[in-house]
Enzyme design. Structure first.
Site, PDB file in Angstrom:
ATOM      1  N   THR A 383       2.662   0.172   1.849  1.00  0.00           N
ATOM      2  CA  THR A 383       3.762  -0.783   2.001  1.00  0.00           C
ATOM      3  C   THR A 383       3.862  -1.724   0.806  1.00  0.00           C
ATOM      4  O   THR A 383       3.007  -1.742  -0.082  1.00  0.00           O
ATOM      5  CB  THR A 383       3.590  -1.643   3.264  1.00  0.00           C
ATOM      6  OG1 THR A 383       2.528  -2.577   3.056  1.00  0.00           O
ATOM      7  CG2 THR A 383       3.317  -0.788   4.483  1.00  0.00           C
ATOM      8  N   CYS A 384       4.925  -2.572   0.832  1.00  0.00           N
ATOM      9  CA  CYS A 384       5.109  -3.564  -0.226  1.00  0.00           C
ATOM     10  C   CYS A 384       4.278  -4.816   0.017  1.00  0.00           C
ATOM     11  O   CYS A 384       4.334  -5.762  -0.773  1.00  0.00           O
ATOM     12  CB  CYS A 384       6.583  -3.936  -0.360  1.00  0.00           C
ATOM     13  SG  CYS A 384       7.232  -4.869   1.046  1.00  0.00           S
ATOM     14  N   ASN A 385       3.518  -4.853   1.114  1.00  0.00           N
ATOM     15  CA  ASN A 385       2.579  -5.950   1.342  1.00  0.00           C
ATOM     16  C   ASN A 385       1.429  -5.870   0.343  1.00  0.00           C
ATOM     17  O   ASN A 385       1.289  -4.890  -0.394  1.00  0.00           O
ATOM     18  CB  ASN A 385       2.000  -5.875   2.755  1.00  0.00           C
ATOM     19  CG  ASN A 385       2.971  -6.375   3.803  1.00  0.00           C
ATOM     20  OD1 ASN A 385       3.982  -6.971   3.474  1.00  0.00           O
ATOM     21  ND2 ASN A 385       2.658  -6.131   5.058  1.00  0.00           N
ATOM     22  N   PHE A 420       7.415  -1.317   9.536  1.00  0.00           N
ATOM     23  CA  PHE A 420       7.629  -2.124   8.336  1.00  0.00           C
ATOM     24  C   PHE A 420       7.996  -1.227   7.161  1.00  0.00           C
ATOM     25  O   PHE A 420       7.462  -0.121   7.013  1.00  0.00           O
ATOM     26  CB  PHE A 420       6.366  -2.935   8.025  1.00  0.00           C
ATOM     27  CG  PHE A 420       6.535  -3.886   6.882  1.00  0.00           C
ATOM     28  CD1 PHE A 420       7.367  -4.984   6.993  1.00  0.00           C
ATOM     29  CD2 PHE A 420       5.857  -3.677   5.692  1.00  0.00           C
ATOM     30  CE1 PHE A 420       7.525  -5.865   5.932  1.00  0.00           C
ATOM     31  CE2 PHE A 420       6.008  -4.556   4.631  1.00  0.00           C
ATOM     32  CZ  PHE A 420       6.850  -5.655   4.749  1.00  0.00           C
ATOM     33  N   ASN A 421       8.907  -1.690   6.313  1.00  0.00           N
ATOM     34  CA  ASN A 421       9.468  -0.880   5.218  1.00  0.00           C
ATOM     35  C   ASN A 421      10.212   0.347   5.734  1.00  0.00           C
ATOM     36  O   ASN A 421      10.405   1.323   5.008  1.00  0.00           O
ATOM     37  CB  ASN A 421       8.398  -0.435   4.225  1.00  0.00           C
ATOM     38  CG  ASN A 421       7.948  -1.549   3.288  1.00  0.00           C
ATOM     39  OD1 ASN A 421       6.851  -1.484   2.734  1.00  0.00           O
ATOM     40  ND2 ASN A 421       8.762  -2.567   3.071  1.00  0.00           N
TER      41      ASN A 421
END
Length: 461
Positions: A383-385, A420-421
């Protein structure tokens, strides 16, 4: 990985990690990653250990293991446990549906939940499933619906025993005492409201009070906690006995769950670093305290169904999570020597934080399980986390295509996965012996968007 303790149905053969009789590298190749994998034999073994051990210490009545559906609400997993003879506790309509689709006999299901619709209460009464009351208004609702159906509702009171003599901190939140947290947590009927309810049973001819229920959760591994909890349950049974009248005595008593798994590898419990007692220790203190406590208040434990509700302890070690390395990065500029292994799983699939200085679960390189674990690397998610699943954790020198596994992910992990995403959630397979089968298919991209609705006025954009 010599310092990693594995359960008996995990092994290393020719350098690869096996679950039961199947090579995890081959599972990853055939079914894809990320992937949740559950061992049927570990799950059944854990259930039988609870059932047989507690029954040995409780010859005067039946032990009914009510495994928490929420730990792994998968229909096929539930069918495995049903086949073995295990009952279940359900929280809400979705888990009740899981139990019904999982073939659980109605008498071995409990309908729990802090907010119950008329529909779920009606369904439970109609099917003869007992209902655990969680607030004072549910008694009247059960009476009304049972009368409409011309049936009898069997109910239990979810009580909040006050463990006045217990000065132990909670393993969940060490800054707080267990006795305080069990009173301030949302679930359960406040004791003052239980007292208000007791005379009302005389005015509810379609409702039968069959027992009491509590569930404290994984606050402590210490037997003294269980002794205090069960004694406090018995104290409340005495109060209910006196308040209801008619020589009432419980047919069912549930002491709930919160038992630790053998290895106690828990991502959601803050304190696990002290000795885990044997199951016999839990069984002995719970049954002895209940038996002696009932005798002291002039009631008998003979014939009383004693329920336990293991979640983590049954499911945790039954599962592993497989994922793959897709890219390797290596920084040597600015005096650095830093590696990252970019993988196809994520913190949002594992219900963990974004920066894990220590891996949340034991981490194994499945195709290099017997290699030297001597190279620091950040194992990161998709993810972009920040999504650092293990910061500078020592692994074999990883390469693109390596298969990794997080161990002990069988409880409360897969149910928390999210999109998420806009990522599709992973699937799940069940292993028994040398057989591997889908029990939950991976979510597709179309399924991720299946609930999205575009108003007509936006369709021409």
């Amino acid at each position: 990985m010599s310092d990693i303790k594995m359960n008996p149905l995990l092994s290393v053969k020719d350098g690869d990690l096996y679950i039961e009789d199947v090579n995890t590298v081959e599972i990853a190749e055939k079914f894809g990653t990320p992937l949740f994998v559950v061992s049927e034999n570990i799950l059944v073994k854990n259930y039988l250990a609870f059932q047989n051990t507690f029954q040995e210490f409780y010859p005067e009545g039946r032990i009914r293991v009510m495994a928490a559906v929420k730990a792994n609400p998968t229909v096929a997993i539930r069918r495995v446990l049903t086949k073995a003879g295990c009952g279940c506790d359900t929280f809400g309509a979705g888990e009740l549906e899981t139990a019904i689709r999982g073939g659980v006999p109605y008498e071995d299901i409990a309908v729990n939940g802090s907010i119950k619709s008329d529909d779920i209460i009606r369904k439970a009464i109609d099917l003869g499933i007992h209902i655990v009351l969680d607030n004072k208004d549910e008694l009247g609702v059960c009476q009304r619906i049972a009368k409409e159906l011309g049936k009898e509702a069997h109910v239990m009171l979810r009580i909040k025993p006050y463990m006045a003599d217990l000065d132990e901190p909670s393993d969940f939140f060490p800054a707080r005492l267990i006795r305080e947290m069990t009173q301030t947590v949302k679930y359960g009927i406040p004791t003052s409201e239980v007292r208000e309810m007791l005379p009302q049973f005389a005015d509810c001819p379609n409702v039968k009070l069959v027992g009491v229920h509590t569930h404290a959760g994984r606050h402590s591994k210490k037997p003294i906690f269980w002794q205090s909890l069960v004694q406090s349950i018995v104290d409340m049974i005495k109060e209910i006995h006196d308040g209801v009248g008619n020589n009432w005595s419980p047919a069912i008593v549930s002491v709930g769950g919160g038992f630790p798994s053998d290895m106690d590898k828990e991502s959601r419990v803050a304190v696990t670093d002290y000795e885990t007692p044997h199951m016999e220790d839990f069984a002995k203190v719970i049954t002895e305290t209940f038996r002696n406590g009932m005798k002291a208040i002039g009631l008998s434990s003979d014939g009383v169904i004693l329920e336990i509700e293991p979640g983590r302890a049954m499911y945790n070690e039954s599962g592993i999570h497989l994922f793959k390395v897709h890219n390797m990065k290596h920084e040597t500029a600015n005096g650095m020597d830093y590696q990252w292994a970019e993988t196809d799983t994520s913190e949002t699939f594992l219900s963990v934080g974004g920066l894990n200085v220590v891996p949340p679960f034991d981490l194994v390189a499945c195709n290099k399980a017997d290699k030297e674990y001597d190279t620091p690397v950040d194992v990161v998610g998709i993810t972009c986390n920040y999504d650092c699943l293990a910061e500078q954790h020592k692994m074999p020198q990883l390469e693109k295509g390596d298969t990794l596994a997080f161990l002990n992910t069988g409880s409360y992990i897969e149910p928390y996965t999210c999109n998420f995403n806009a990522l599709p959630r992973p699937g799940m397979v069940l292993v028994t012996g040398d057989t591997v089968e889908w029990v939950k298919t991976p979510e597709t991209q179309d399924e991720v968007f299946s609930r999205h609705v575009v108003p007509e006025r936006l369709k021409d954009i």
